[in-house]
Design a protein around this motif. Structure first.
Motif, PDB file in Angstrom:
ATOM      1  N   THR A 187       0.801  -1.220   0.042  1.00 58.49           N
ATOM      2  CA  THR A 187       0.041   0.007   0.013  1.00 58.49           C
ATOM      3  C   THR A 187       0.879   1.315  -0.004  1.00 58.49           C
ATOM      4  O   THR A 187       1.803   1.334   0.908  1.00 58.49           O
ATOM      5  CB  THR A 187      -0.926   0.068   1.344  1.00 58.49           C
ATOM      6  N   TYR A 188       0.568   2.192  -0.767  1.00 63.00           N
ATOM      7  CA  TYR A 188       1.320   3.558  -1.037  1.00 63.00           C
ATOM      8  C   TYR A 188       0.317   4.526  -0.500  1.00 63.00           C
ATOM      9  O   TYR A 188      -0.822   4.605  -1.152  1.00 63.00           O
ATOM     10  CB  TYR A 188       1.719   3.631  -2.535  1.00 63.00           C
ATOM     11  N   LEU A 189       0.724   5.197   0.229  1.00 61.74           N
ATOM     12  CA  LEU A 189       0.059   6.623   0.591  1.00 61.74           C
ATOM     13  C   LEU A 189       0.959   7.901   0.603  1.00 61.74           C
ATOM     14  O   LEU A 189       2.052   7.909   0.887  1.00 61.74           O
ATOM     15  CB  LEU A 189      -0.424   6.536   2.177  1.00 61.74           C
ATOM     16  N   MET A 190       0.436   9.124  -0.082  1.00 63.31           N
ATOM     17  CA  MET A 190       0.849  10.278   0.155  1.00 63.31           C
ATOM     18  C   MET A 190       1.303  10.844   1.455  1.00 63.31           C
ATOM     19  O   MET A 190       2.318  11.387   1.978  1.00 63.31           O
ATOM     20  CB  MET A 190       0.330  11.259  -0.867  1.00 63.31           C
ATOM     21  N   PHE A 191       0.207  10.961   2.297  1.00 66.81           N
ATOM     22  CA  PHE A 191       0.228  11.322   3.597  1.00 66.81           C
ATOM     23  C   PHE A 191      -0.240  10.322   4.720  1.00 66.81           C
ATOM     24  O   PHE A 191      -0.918   9.519   4.186  1.00 66.81           O
ATOM     25  CB  PHE A 191      -0.427  12.542   3.904  1.00 66.81           C
ATOM     26  N   ARG A 192      -0.010  10.384   5.940  1.00 64.82           N
ATOM     27  CA  ARG A 192      -0.128   9.546   6.847  1.00 64.82           C
ATOM     28  C   ARG A 192      -1.390  10.011   7.379  1.00 64.82           C
ATOM     29  O   ARG A 192      -1.430  11.184   8.076  1.00 64.82           O
ATOM     30  CB  ARG A 192       1.010   9.516   8.200  1.00 64.82           C
ATOM     31  N   LYS A 193      -2.552   9.135   7.553  1.00 64.25           N
ATOM     32  CA  LYS A 193      -3.723   9.675   8.075  1.00 64.25           C
ATOM     33  C   LYS A 193      -4.249   8.475   9.218  1.00 64.25           C
ATOM     34  O   LYS A 193      -4.411   7.224   8.625  1.00 64.25           O
ATOM     35  CB  LYS A 193      -5.016  10.161   7.131  1.00 64.25           C
ATOM     36  N   GLU A 194      -4.444   8.707  10.347  1.00 57.15           N
ATOM     37  CA  GLU A 194      -4.780   7.568  11.279  1.00 57.15           C
ATOM     38  C   GLU A 194      -6.094   7.097  11.052  1.00 57.15           C
ATOM     39  O   GLU A 194      -6.279   5.756  11.189  1.00 57.15           O
ATOM     40  CB  GLU A 194      -4.857   8.416  12.698  1.00 57.15           C
ATOM     41  N   TYR A 195      -6.882   7.523  10.530  1.00 56.57           N
ATOM     42  CA  TYR A 195      -8.365   6.917  10.116  1.00 56.57           C
ATOM     43  C   TYR A 195      -8.279   5.963   8.942  1.00 56.57           C
ATOM     44  O   TYR A 195      -9.133   5.074   8.983  1.00 56.57           O
ATOM     45  CB  TYR A 195      -9.251   7.942   9.709  1.00 56.57           C
ATOM     46  N   LEU A 196      -7.246   5.954   8.333  1.00 61.89           N
ATOM     47  CA  LEU A 196      -7.041   4.769   7.270  1.00 61.89           C
ATOM     48  C   LEU A 196      -6.580   3.526   7.792  1.00 61.89           C
ATOM     49  O   LEU A 196      -6.713   2.587   7.387  1.00 61.89           O
ATOM     50  CB  LEU A 196      -5.935   5.291   6.218  1.00 61.89           C
ATOM     51  N   PHE A 247      -6.342  -0.457   6.333  1.00 60.09           N
ATOM     52  CA  PHE A 247      -4.905  -1.033   6.194  1.00 60.09           C
ATOM     53  C   PHE A 247      -4.491  -1.587   7.271  1.00 60.09           C
ATOM     54  O   PHE A 247      -3.118  -1.429   7.691  1.00 60.09           O
ATOM     55  CB  PHE A 247      -4.123  -0.048   5.478  1.00 60.09           C
ATOM     56  N   PRO A 248      -5.138  -2.242   8.126  1.00 62.25           N
ATOM     57  CA  PRO A 248      -4.415  -2.917   9.302  1.00 62.25           C
ATOM     58  C   PRO A 248      -3.580  -4.164   8.924  1.00 62.25           C
ATOM     59  O   PRO A 248      -2.957  -4.546   9.850  1.00 62.25           O
ATOM     60  CB  PRO A 248      -5.790  -3.540  10.181  1.00 62.25           C
ATOM     61  N   TYR A 249      -3.457  -4.673   7.813  1.00 60.88           N
ATOM     62  CA  TYR A 249      -2.598  -5.745   7.477  1.00 60.88           C
ATOM     63  C   TYR A 249      -1.305  -5.736   7.119  1.00 60.88           C
ATOM     64  O   TYR A 249      -0.703  -6.455   6.963  1.00 60.88           O
ATOM     65  CB  TYR A 249      -3.424  -6.511   6.255  1.00 60.88           C
TER      66      TYR A 249
END
Length: 275
Positions: free
Chosen positions: A113-122, A126-128
């Protein structure tokens, strides 16, 4: 009774607001599977975020992942999988041309998984695994299945124009949200459900589908009986769609399946016979 193909969206449909399958819904689906019906989980999530739910239900049929980008049967290697990708160079070109428009971006590959920014609700989605964060020009080194954008409403038209310049890549906005995504033209949950019907020899009239959002519409259209969850965010309800009596937090799927399946099909649960 003919064997039924039961197609289920996940978030907002199969899962409640705590990302769980309620006990009653689990029992009804497990019994349906034991009685020979085929439950197909159909989600925008990747397989790694579906696997535990699939196994918990005791599913043994195909699964539609990433809104149709990857369809296969985890229990049957002879089932011919369908797989589509977004080429890395196309995604990066769109991101580069949309600089200043995109406020956030998420992509999924086979294993990452690639994310531009860190957001806690995500974290709930993406718990895996531990996502890779950062500038996509630096972190994206492979083709992906998805590219999900967030941007300001005033910039949606420009983002659509940029994204649609890379045919067969297409762009669509999420209903009731600031998010939008890339997809391959003609590839969706509905096209994959139709493929599964053909492969398994199950007719449209023997297919039941449950969904709640815009990415479920094509899937609902391929079902003989189509349900929209009462918690749907759609403003326009498709023709012939049935609104569930209860929402995803209150066994919406289970209650409707009790009505659909004969009493002997759910006899193990000793539920009331609902005509």
């Amino acid at each position: 009774m003919n064997k039924k193909l039961i197609a289920l969206d996940m978030d907002g449909t199969l899962l409640n607001s705590k990302h769980q399958i309620t006990n009653k819904t689990k029992e009804v689906l497990q019994t349906a599977i034991k009685d020979g019906h085929i439950v197909v989980i159909s989600s925008g999530r990747p397989w790694r975020a579906i696997k535990d739910y699939y196994e918990d239900l005791g599913c043994n049929g195909p699964v539609i992942t990433l809104n149709g980008m990857h369809t296969f049967n985890p229990c049957d290697s002879s089932f011919k999988e369908l797989k589509y990708i977004l080429k890395k160079d196309d995604v990066l070109d769109i991101v580069d041309r949309a600089k200043g428009i995109i406020t956030d971006l998420c992509s999924e590959s086979e294993s990452q998984t690639y994310l531009m920014f860190r957001k806690e609700y995500l974290n709930a989605y993406f718990p895996y695994m531990r996502p890779i964060y950062g500038d996509f020009k630096e972190i994206l080194k492979e083709d992906v299945y998805t590219a999900i954008f967030d941007c300001n409403a005033k910039d949606l038209g420009k983002l659509e124009e940029i994204a649609n310049s890379h045919y067969p890549i297409k762009w669509r906005k999420w209903c009731g949200s600031s998010y939008s995504e890339l997809y391959i033209d003609g590839v969706n949950k509905g096209s994959c459900l139709k493929y599964i019907q053909e492969q398994l020899g199950i007719k449209k009239e023997d297919t039941i589908a449950f969904g709640d959002s815009v990415n479920d519409l094509e899937m609902l259209n391929e079902a003989g009986v189509r349900y929209l969850m009462s918690n749907t965010n759609l403003e326009i309800i498709p023709e012939d769609a049935i609104i569930t009596e209860k929402d995803n937090n209150n066994d919406g799927i289970a209650i409707e399946l009790e009505k659909m399946l004969p009493a002997n099909e759910i006899s193990e649960l000793h539920f009331d016979d609902i005509a």
